[in-house]
Design an enzyme around this catalytic site. Structure first.
Site, mmCIF file in Angstrom:
data_model
loop_
_atom_site.group_PDB
_atom_site.id
_atom_site.type_symbol
_atom_site.label_atom_id
_atom_site.label_comp_id
_atom_site.label_asym_id
_atom_site.label_seq_id
_atom_site.Cartn_x
_atom_site.Cartn_y
_atom_site.Cartn_z
ATOM 1 N N SER A 22 -2.476 -6.286 7.208
ATOM 2 C CA SER A 22 -3.346 -5.155 6.935
ATOM 3 C C SER A 22 -3.180 -4.553 5.535
ATOM 4 C CB SER A 22 -3.104 -4.061 7.976
ATOM 5 O OG SER A 22 -1.800 -3.545 7.857
ATOM 6 N N LYS A 64 -0.303 2.191 -0.023
ATOM 7 C CA LYS A 64 -1.204 1.912 1.100
ATOM 8 C C LYS A 64 -1.633 3.227 1.748
ATOM 9 C CE LYS A 64 -1.258 -0.953 5.325
ATOM 10 N NZ LYS A 64 -0.431 -1.814 6.192
ATOM 11 N N SER A 109 2.046 -7.538 8.111
ATOM 12 C CA SER A 109 1.055 -6.870 7.259
ATOM 13 C C SER A 109 1.429 -6.707 5.793
ATOM 14 C CB SER A 109 0.712 -5.492 7.835
ATOM 15 O OG SER A 109 -0.204 -5.629 8.885
#
Lengths: 476, 99
Positions: A154, A79, A178
């Site tokens: 997210s 990420k 997330s």
């Protein structure tokens, strides 16, 4: 269909160790897949092809010399709010558009030590704030199950690249769901580790008392393998807990027939819970019951306040953490006439709407005259939420809930109303507030869209979650 | 409902420049969010201590010395990532105006 279709880390390990495939071949395969599919999905923000191939070469030498460990030569995605040295780290924000990391996050150091292959960095909501990746400054990521829908967020990019078979596993971060919510929306497995289990050093800070880095992959076993590598005490993050027991003894002896599963009524009776999602999750519960597990209805009485407490604590910590993006030390600086103007314009021009909104809510909650009513009250409620879990885990081993009240929603469906978006986190924020661990795994599909089962475990009970998750994955 | 002036004041405290249009939008959105989180006042927290550290760790102390955990070059690289820098220092716009 090639031999790489739906490959898992576990299976790839066998292929690599048996010499049936090299790490370079494996890496080249995923780079080719990314090339052909990423345009549509917008899941990778940057791809490190050359470096990936170089580290795959190194991994092949290790494998040849019998020095391979679990992740040697395994292609992974990271990420884009986790620092990988010399690579861009945007955190999904315009303010960090050209920002290059000058050191590795601890989790990256640990992956490198095993010669895992890092393919690139994945899309996210700006600074990890959001439940859909629609808040990314670099465009929304599409859900591989249905490209008119969001992948969740997210860590939507990381979930999408695993689900689309563009890598073997990924790292995400989880501040309020997330990792788990996108895992649920994309039909993969994701773990939010116990607070203090994985070092946060080198992760772009959002809500420091809530943030954890965690693994995402196709199977529980794969998630466990990545977790084993990245977890553990780190002198660079004093909130990592040394010598946590991980409940190993209890895990060794536990069988599915003596498992005690808690079903919290506050979750299953929640207003926004889609009835088909509920039914699907209850089916998983019934399966465990049919295997001899004890199902117990429990109560986590402060659940109704958890979301509100979260949406004070998280913005408060965010407003403090994001103060550093002031146009002076990181990323971009706006043209301005003096110092104050530099701050105002840089934050005004380069931060997105959701980020600005949360910084302002946090600033409000921490400002003089409001602190006690908001922040202090929220931290007290947090104590109560933690106590709920402590009491629950005296009676049950694990707690089952839906990961999200719905399946993946349409792109644009919830962008007009921030509160509606926040409601997507209702079942996941509690684990971050209490610090406990949570695993999301797929328990079926509704109209082609995956449904996630969330298994919550006690502090440092990750191995218990893996064992329970594997029972389900392998036997059902 | 918070007022437009309050939104302006908060944006100022947070050092974010926002336009008139944004003020209106944020006023509505922040009011709705604050209404929602105000539910918290209903929770009975009498005698409850606010949480400080979720896993119960106490302050961790370390000696004030180089532990050799980080490559010192990364410090220089970090400075080089600042929007403006010179001789390994971050350049900051003028703070105090001279006469």
């Amino acid at each position: 269909m090639s031999q790489f279709t739906n490959l898992t880390i576990t299976k790839a390990r066998e292929l690599l160790d048996d010499g049936e495939v090299s790490a370079v071949e494996l890496t080249s395969h995923y780079l080719k897949e990314i090339d052909s599919k990423n345009k549509e999905l917008n899941a990778f923000l940057s791809v490190h092809a050359e470096k990936a191939l170089a580290s795959a070469k190194g991994a092949d030498i290790k494998i040849k010399n019998d020095q391979a460990s679990y992740l040697t030569g395994i292609p992974l995605a990271i990420k884009d709010n986790i620092l990988v040295k010399d690579e861009l780290c945007t955190a999904g924000s315009k303010i960090l558009e050209n920002y290059k990391a000058s050191y590795n996050a601890t989790v990256i150091e640990r992956l490198n030590r095993e010669s895992a292959v890092i393919l690139g960095k994945t899309n996210l909501d700006e600074f990890a704030m959001g439940s859909s990746t629609e808040n990314s400054a670099y465009g929304v990521t599409k859900n591989p199950n249905d490209i008119s829908r969001v992948p969740g967020g997210s860590s939507g990019g990381s979930a999408a690249v695993v689900a689309a078979d563009l890598c073997l596993g990924a790292l995400g971060t989880d501040t309020g769901g997330s990792i788990r919510q996108p895992a649920s929306f994309c039909g993969i497995v994701g773990l939010k580790p116990t607070y203090g289990a994985v070092s946060r050093f080198g992760a772009v800070a959002l809500g420091s008392s809530l943030d954890q880095i965690g693994p995402m992959a196709k199977t529980v076993k794969d998630v466990a393998i990545i977790y084993e590598t990245i977890s553990g005490h780190d002198p660079l993050d004093s909130t990592t807990v040394p010598n946590n027991s991980k409940l190993l003894d209890r895990v060794e002896e536990i069988n599915i027939a003596d498992l005690r599963i808690g079903i919290p009524k506050e979750y299953f009776e929640a207003k926004g819970l889609n009835s088909e999602v509920k039914e699907m999750v209850m089916k998983a519960v019934s399966w465990f019951e049919s295997q001899g597990a004890t199902i117990k209805e429990i109560s986590l009485p402060h659940t109704e306040y958890a979301l509100a407490a979260y949406y004070i604590i998280q913005p408060a910590e965010c407003s403090a953490n994001l103060a550093r993006y002031d146009g002076i030390r990181y990323g971009r600086r706006a043209d301005a006439k003096d110092l104050l103007d530099t701050y105002l314009k840089s934050k005004g021009q380069f931060l997105g709407a959701e980020t600005q909104r949360r910084i302002m809510i946090g600033t409000y909650a921490l400002s003089s005259g409001y602190y006690d009513a908001y922040y202090s009250q929220a931290q007290k409620v947090r104590t109560l939420v933690k106590k709920d879990f402590m009491e629950a885990f005296e009676d049950v081993d694990v707690i089952f809930t839906p990961t999200s009240p719905s399946t993946a929603f349409k792109i644009g469906e919830k962008t007009a109303d921030p509160l509606e978006m926040y409601a997507a986190d209702i079942f996941t924020v509690t684990a971050n507030l209490a610090g406990v661990c949570g695993l999301s795994l797929n328990c079926g599909k509704i109209n082609g869209l995956p449904v996630g089962l969330q298994i919550l475990g006690p502090w440092f009970g990750e191995n218990l979650l893996f064992k329970v998750g594997e029972f389900y994955e392998q036997l059902r | 409902m918070i007022s437009k002036d309050e939104v302006k004041k908060i944006a100022g405290l947070a050092r974010i420049e926002i336009s008139e249009d944004q003020i209106e939008k944020y006023q509505a959105e922040m009011s709705a969010i604050l209404d929602f989180v105000s539910e918290l006042s209903k929770a009975n927290t009498k005698g409850v201590e606010p949480i400080r550290q979720i896993t119960g760790l106490e302050s961790i102390f370390k000696k004030d010395e180089d532990r050799g955990l980080l490559n010192q070059d990364s410090g220089n690289a970090l400075v080089n990532e600042a929007p403006e820098h010179k001789n390994n220092f971050v350049v900051v716009p003028e703070v105090l105006k001279g006469k």
